[in-house]
Enzyme design. Structure first.
Site, PDB file in Angstrom:
ATOM      1  CG  HIS A 107      -8.256  -0.163  -7.706  1.00  7.48           C
ATOM      2  ND1 HIS A 107      -8.085   1.198  -7.590  1.00  7.48           N
ATOM      3  CD2 HIS A 107      -7.082  -0.717  -7.296  1.00  7.48           C
ATOM      4  CE1 HIS A 107      -6.867   1.450  -7.138  1.00  7.48           C
ATOM      5  NE2 HIS A 107      -6.248   0.300  -6.931  1.00  7.48           N
ATOM      6  CG  HIS A 109      -5.022  -4.792  -5.869  1.00  3.32           C
ATOM      7  ND1 HIS A 109      -4.070  -4.502  -6.808  1.00  3.32           N
ATOM      8  CD2 HIS A 109      -5.271  -3.618  -5.228  1.00  3.32           C
ATOM      9  CE1 HIS A 109      -3.753  -3.217  -6.740  1.00  3.32           C
ATOM     10  NE2 HIS A 109      -4.475  -2.658  -5.783  1.00  3.32           N
TER      11      HIS A 109
HETATM   12  P1  AMP Z   1      -3.300   0.848  -6.179  1.00  3.87           P
HETATM   13  O1  AMP Z   1      -1.828   1.087  -6.037  1.00  3.87           O
HETATM   14  O2  AMP Z   1      -3.938   0.036  -5.109  1.00  3.87           O
HETATM   15  O3  AMP Z   1      -3.989   2.146  -6.453  1.00  3.87           O
HETATM   16  O4  AMP Z   1      -3.458  -0.072  -7.463  1.00  3.87           O
HETATM   17  C1  AMP Z   1      -3.345   0.391  -8.754  1.00  3.87           C
HETATM   18  C2  AMP Z   1      -2.919  -0.782  -9.581  1.00  3.87           C
HETATM   19  O5  AMP Z   1      -3.125  -0.442 -10.931  1.00  3.87           O
HETATM   20  C3  AMP Z   1      -1.450  -1.157  -9.439  1.00  3.87           C
HETATM   21  O6  AMP Z   1      -1.354  -2.498  -9.010  1.00  3.87           O
HETATM   22  C4  AMP Z   1      -0.880  -0.964 -10.838  1.00  3.87           C
HETATM   23  O7  AMP Z   1       0.034  -1.968 -11.173  1.00  3.87           O
HETATM   24  C5  AMP Z   1      -2.116  -1.028 -11.691  1.00  3.87           C
HETATM   25  N1  AMP Z   1      -2.090  -0.291 -12.935  1.00  3.87           N
HETATM   26  C6  AMP Z   1      -1.577   0.941 -13.157  1.00  3.87           C
HETATM   27  N2  AMP Z   1      -1.795   1.306 -14.440  1.00  3.87           N
HETATM   28  C7  AMP Z   1      -2.462   0.278 -15.023  1.00  3.87           C
HETATM   29  C8  AMP Z   1      -2.992   0.044 -16.341  1.00  3.87           C
HETATM   30  N3  AMP Z   1      -2.844   0.937 -17.330  1.00  3.87           N
HETATM   31  N4  AMP Z   1      -3.623  -1.122 -16.590  1.00  3.87           N
HETATM   32  C9  AMP Z   1      -3.756  -2.040 -15.602  1.00  3.87           C
HETATM   33  N5  AMP Z   1      -3.294  -1.880 -14.348  1.00  3.87           N
HETATM   34  C10 AMP Z   1      -2.661  -0.741 -14.062  1.00  3.87           C
END
Ligand code: AMP
Length: 145
Positions: A107, A109
């Site tokens: 993903h 951001h």
């Molecule tokens: P990363 O730490 O780069 O893997 O990013 C994962 C992101 O997903 C983090 O910024 C979390 O805040 C976000 N996240 C975790 N669970 C959810 C969810 N259920 N819906 C939307 N975002 C989420």
């Protein structure tokens, strides 16, 4: 979790893709899904993920999926800008736990930034109000072109 490993389809983004977990959805096409981050580092923090992928990180991804994904990131970034009028936009992507990765489905951001406003800490902020996220998602969705 290191850079190596097997894709786990029980991860939260896979559940969102299958409709098994809720999300404030912003945009989707055949290739990507965009939705609001529930622990936003700034107002309007949006995530973009590939829909047909078992890549845990950038290094695992196939070029054709990556091509569509980065075009989706650009398209959603433009909509975030049009909707929220930030002074800057941070686009980031983490690979492996030591780099900050917490969800193992590739993903990007998109984090809007405003002059003088500090960036929230990654993975350390509070959970956003779902109603607020839904309103932001609608605002951004309205600017997708
Ligand atoms: P990363 O730490 O780069 O893997 O990013 C994962 C992101 O997903 C983090 O910024 C979390 O805040 C976000 N996240 C975790 N669970 C959810 C969810 N259920 N819906 C939307 N975002 C989420």
């Amino acid at each position: 979790m290191s850079l190596d490993g097997t894709y786990d389809d029980g991860n939260i983004f896979a559940k969102i893709l299958r409709g098994e977990a809720p999300a404030a959805r912003v945009f989707e096409d055949d290739h990507v899904l965009a939705f609001m981050d529930v622990f936003p580092q700034a107002r309007g923090h949006t995530l973009v993920i590939p829909k047909h992928s078992t890549a845990r990180n950038l290094l695992d991804e196939e070029p054709r999926v990556l091509s569509a994904l980065i075009l989706g990131v650009q398209r959603v970034s433009r909509a975030v800008r049009a909707a929220l009028n930030p002074d800057g936009l941070m686009v980031s992507q983490f690979n492996g736990a030591p780099a900050g990765q917490t969800v193992y489905h590739l993903h990007f951001h998109i984090v809007p930034r405003w002059e003088g406003e500090a960036l929230g800490r990654h993975g350390a902020g509070g959970m956003a109000d779902p109603a607020v996220l839904k309103a932001l998602a609608e605002q951004i969705a309205a600017k997708i072109s």
